[in-house]
Design a protein around this motif. Structure first.
Motif, PDB file in Angstrom:
ATOM      1  N   ARG A 271       0.800  -1.302  -0.080  1.00  0.00           N
ATOM      2  CA  ARG A 271      -0.156  -0.003   0.060  1.00  0.00           C
ATOM      3  C   ARG A 271       0.918   1.372  -0.110  1.00  0.00           C
TER       4      ARG A 271
ATOM      5  N   ARG B  26       3.962   1.578  -1.258  1.00  0.00           N
ATOM      6  CA  ARG B  26       4.578   1.823  -2.383  1.00  0.00           C
ATOM      7  C   ARG B  26       3.816   2.180  -3.479  1.00  0.00           C
ATOM      8  N   ALA B  27       2.527   1.514  -3.598  1.00  0.00           N
ATOM      9  CA  ALA B  27       1.482   1.980  -4.453  1.00  0.00           C
ATOM     10  C   ALA B  27       1.228   3.372  -4.542  1.00  0.00           C
ATOM     11  N   THR B  28       1.156   4.021  -2.995  1.00  0.00           N
ATOM     12  CA  THR B  28       0.845   5.286  -2.785  1.00  0.00           C
ATOM     13  C   THR B  28       1.982   6.212  -3.396  1.00  0.00           C
TER      14      THR B  28
ATOM     15  N   TRP C  57       1.683   6.354  -6.947  1.00  0.00           N
ATOM     16  CA  TRP C  57       0.759   7.564  -7.301  1.00  0.00           C
ATOM     17  C   TRP C  57       1.092   9.167  -7.015  1.00  0.00           C
TER      18      TRP C  57
ATOM     19  N   THR D  88       5.978  -0.985 -10.499  1.00  0.00           N
ATOM     20  CA  THR D  88       5.781  -1.244  -8.807  1.00  0.00           C
ATOM     21  C   THR D  88       4.303  -1.325  -8.557  1.00  0.00           C
ATOM     22  N   MET D  89       3.299  -0.712  -9.409  1.00  0.00           N
ATOM     23  CA  MET D  89       2.058  -0.679  -9.005  1.00  0.00           C
ATOM     24  C   MET D  89       1.498  -2.007  -9.221  1.00  0.00           C
TER      25      MET D  89
ATOM     26  N   ALA E  20       2.553  -4.165  -6.349  1.00  0.00           N
ATOM     27  CA  ALA E  20       1.746  -4.155  -5.276  1.00  0.00           C
ATOM     28  C   ALA E  20       0.271  -4.585  -5.409  1.00  0.00           C
ATOM     29  N   GLY E  21      -0.327  -4.368  -6.577  1.00  0.00           N
ATOM     30  CA  GLY E  21      -1.807  -4.640  -6.690  1.00  0.00           C
ATOM     31  C   GLY E  21      -1.851  -6.279  -6.939  1.00  0.00           C
TER      32      GLY E  21
END
Length: 78
Positions: A6, A8-10, A13, A60-61, A64-65
């Motif tokens: 979460r 890394r995804a943030t 973004w 990376t997204m 993470a997903g």
């Protein structure tokens, strides 16, 4: 790992949004933004350099997903 995914995804973004803001400012800067002594030129290069970093690259997204969807982690470092 879920919390890290979460975060890394943030981060991806946030960097993506920052790049969009800087690119808009650069375009709005007109012809002066083209010169190397313009601060917009430096910011544009800096944000694009940051986007190359492995922690905040777009792929990376996907990792993470996948992890958040319950899949096994295939990446050696995450």
């Amino acid at each position: 790992l879920e919390e890290r995914a979460r975060a890394r995804a943030t981060a991806v973004w946030v960097v993506d949004r920052a790049a969009a803001v800087i690119e808009a400012a650069y375009r709005a800067g007109g012809p002066e933004a083209l010169y190397s002594d313009c601060s917009l030129q430096r910011r544009l290069r800096d944000i694009h350099a940051l986007q190359q970093h492995f922690l905040v690259r777009q792929d990376t997204m996907a990792t993470a997903g996948s992890l958040l969807a319950g899949n096994e982690l295939a990446a050696p470092v995450f």
